[in-house]
Write a protein that holds these residues in place. Structure first.
Motif, PDB file in Angstrom:
ATOM      1  N   SER A 144      73.483  61.042  94.493  1.00  0.00           N
ATOM      2  CA  SER A 144      73.270  61.145  92.606  1.00  0.00           C
ATOM      3  C   SER A 144      72.094  61.881  92.547  1.00  0.00           C
ATOM      4  O   SER A 144      71.151  62.283  93.936  1.00  0.00           O
ATOM      5  CB  SER A 144      72.860  59.580  92.779  1.00  0.00           C
ATOM      6  OG  SER A 144      71.423  59.285  92.754  1.00  0.00           O
ATOM      7  N   THR A 145      72.257  62.572  91.541  1.00  0.00           N
ATOM      8  CA  THR A 145      71.216  63.726  90.615  1.00  0.00           C
ATOM      9  C   THR A 145      70.530  63.241  89.792  1.00  0.00           C
ATOM     10  O   THR A 145      70.556  61.463  89.624  1.00  0.00           O
ATOM     11  CB  THR A 145      71.328  64.609  90.380  1.00  0.00           C
ATOM     12  OG1 THR A 145      72.640  63.980  88.617  1.00  0.00           O
ATOM     13  CG2 THR A 145      72.849  65.531  90.911  1.00  0.00           C
ATOM     14  N   THR A 151      78.426  62.696  93.674  1.00  0.00           N
ATOM     15  CA  THR A 151      78.864  63.110  94.414  1.00  0.00           C
ATOM     16  C   THR A 151      79.570  62.157  95.738  1.00  0.00           C
ATOM     17  O   THR A 151      78.392  61.972  96.569  1.00  0.00           O
ATOM     18  CB  THR A 151      78.397  64.715  94.735  1.00  0.00           C
ATOM     19  OG1 THR A 151      77.466  64.661  95.354  1.00  0.00           O
ATOM     20  CG2 THR A 151      78.756  65.377  93.729  1.00  0.00           C
ATOM     21  N   VAL A 152      80.407  62.564  96.581  1.00  0.00           N
ATOM     22  CA  VAL A 152      80.697  61.663  97.971  1.00  0.00           C
ATOM     23  C   VAL A 152      81.079  62.856  99.088  1.00  0.00           C
ATOM     24  O   VAL A 152      81.960  63.570  98.583  1.00  0.00           O
ATOM     25  CB  VAL A 152      81.474  60.797  97.807  1.00  0.00           C
ATOM     26  CG1 VAL A 152      82.872  61.408  97.435  1.00  0.00           C
ATOM     27  CG2 VAL A 152      82.046  59.997  98.779  1.00  0.00           C
ATOM     28  N   ARG A 163      83.620  67.227 100.824  1.00  0.00           N
ATOM     29  CA  ARG A 163      82.753  67.661 101.024  1.00  0.00           C
ATOM     30  C   ARG A 163      81.904  67.943  99.619  1.00  0.00           C
ATOM     31  O   ARG A 163      82.635  68.125  99.168  1.00  0.00           O
ATOM     32  CB  ARG A 163      82.325  68.581 101.132  1.00  0.00           C
ATOM     33  CG  ARG A 163      80.566  69.764 101.459  1.00  0.00           C
ATOM     34  CD  ARG A 163      80.877  70.605 101.449  1.00  0.00           C
ATOM     35  NE  ARG A 163      81.263  70.713 103.854  1.00  0.00           N
ATOM     36  CZ  ARG A 163      80.340  71.145 104.633  1.00  0.00           C
ATOM     37  NH1 ARG A 163      79.137  70.735 104.077  1.00  0.00           N
ATOM     38  NH2 ARG A 163      80.775  71.061 105.996  1.00  0.00           N
ATOM     39  N   ALA A 164      81.091  66.916  98.836  1.00  0.00           N
ATOM     40  CA  ALA A 164      80.319  66.779  97.838  1.00  0.00           C
ATOM     41  C   ALA A 164      81.640  67.059  96.684  1.00  0.00           C
ATOM     42  O   ALA A 164      81.224  67.735  95.239  1.00  0.00           O
ATOM     43  CB  ALA A 164      79.446  68.076  97.579  1.00  0.00           C
ATOM     44  N   GLY A 189      69.863  50.460  91.004  1.00  0.00           N
ATOM     45  CA  GLY A 189      68.455  50.898  90.564  1.00  0.00           C
ATOM     46  C   GLY A 189      68.853  52.661  90.124  1.00  0.00           C
ATOM     47  O   GLY A 189      67.967  53.031  89.315  1.00  0.00           O
ATOM     48  N   VAL A 190      68.732  53.804  90.440  1.00  0.00           N
ATOM     49  CA  VAL A 190      69.898  54.983  90.504  1.00  0.00           C
ATOM     50  C   VAL A 190      70.939  54.808  89.051  1.00  0.00           C
ATOM     51  O   VAL A 190      69.291  55.777  87.880  1.00  0.00           O
ATOM     52  CB  VAL A 190      70.327  55.128  91.689  1.00  0.00           C
ATOM     53  CG1 VAL A 190      70.819  57.005  91.123  1.00  0.00           C
ATOM     54  CG2 VAL A 190      70.117  55.790  92.136  1.00  0.00           C
ATOM     55  N   LEU A 191      70.956  53.953  89.204  1.00  0.00           N
ATOM     56  CA  LEU A 191      71.842  53.722  87.640  1.00  0.00           C
ATOM     57  C   LEU A 191      71.409  53.564  86.555  1.00  0.00           C
ATOM     58  O   LEU A 191      71.296  54.427  84.951  1.00  0.00           O
ATOM     59  CB  LEU A 191      73.092  52.572  87.715  1.00  0.00           C
ATOM     60  CG  LEU A 191      74.332  52.920  88.880  1.00  0.00           C
ATOM     61  CD1 LEU A 191      75.126  52.252  88.511  1.00  0.00           C
ATOM     62  CD2 LEU A 191      75.370  54.707  88.333  1.00  0.00           C
TER      63      LEU A 191
END
Length: 221
Positions: A144-145, A151-152, A163-164, A189-191
């Motif tokens: 995550s940015t 991206t996965v 890839r990405a 937490g990231v969300l």
């Protein structure tokens, strides 16, 4: 009967002194009276000590290095006669060879044939158990940015199959709910951080929009 050897007489002693004075070592032989010596064995006279009493004749036996003292009764000038060789013993009588034994032919024995039992069949070898196939290791990585973009990456064994690849935050949140609580907590937490950032951005844009609307209204009057 063998004649006993005469011991040294006074004349014999004078003869020995003359030989010694001439630098020679005259030979003598032991009599049966010599203590510790074999009768008939020879020796060399080395000296006649004074006074001429007791064992005053010094000799060295043949084959020895020691100097020994003897009396005139133990020595003689008579050389013993050589010993006669003893006749060889007669050969042993021939051993009679026993007569050869009469050979007796063995009585024939009737042999009854007995067939051997058939061999037992060998048990079939058991096939070796197959080793269970190892499963392919698959690794899924979510990235995550700071702006909340996801991206996965997917790697199957040693091969990277994805890839990405971009993926929506909603799918990430849905997948996190079906996994362990620790995974859901980390993703949530990231969300949440991304929501707060976007909410602040929306509030900022709303304020800018209201300010722009007021400016437009003033220009329209």
């Amino acid at each position: 009967m063998a004649k006993a050897k005469q011991s040294l007489s006074p004349e014999d002693l004078d003869h020995l002194r003359a030989e010694l004075d001439a630098g020679r070592q005259p030979p003598v032989w032991f009599t049966a009276s010599a203590v510790g010596m074999e009768a008939g064995k020879s020796a060399k006279v080395l000296a006649l000590t004074d006074p001429p009493e007791g064992d005053f004749i010094q000799v060295r036996p043949t084959g020895a290095r020691d100097e020994l003292s003897f009396s005139p009764a133990e020595l003689t000038l008579e050389k013993p006669a050589p010993r006669k060789k003893e006749p060889a013993p007669p050969p042993p009588p021939p051993v009679a060879t026993p007569a050869a034994e009469t050979s007796v032919e063995p009585t024939p024995v009737e042999h009854i044939y007995t067939p051997e039992p058939p061999p037992k069949p060998k048990p079939a070898a058991k096939p070796a158990p197959k080793k269970p196939a190892r499963g392919v290791e698959v690794t899924v990585t979510l990235n995550s940015t700071a702006d909340g973009e996801w991206t996965v990456d997917v790697q199957s064994g040693s091969k990277r199959t994805l890839r990405a690849a971009p993926i929506s935050a909603a799918l990430v949140a849905q997948a996190a709910r079906s996994l362990l609580p620790e995974v859901h907590e980390a993703v949530e937490g990231v969300l949440a951080a991304a929501r707060e950032k976007h909410l602040a951005r929306v509030e900022q844009l709303r304020s800018e929009l209201e300010a722009a609307q007021r400016a437009l209204d003033e220009l329209s009057e």
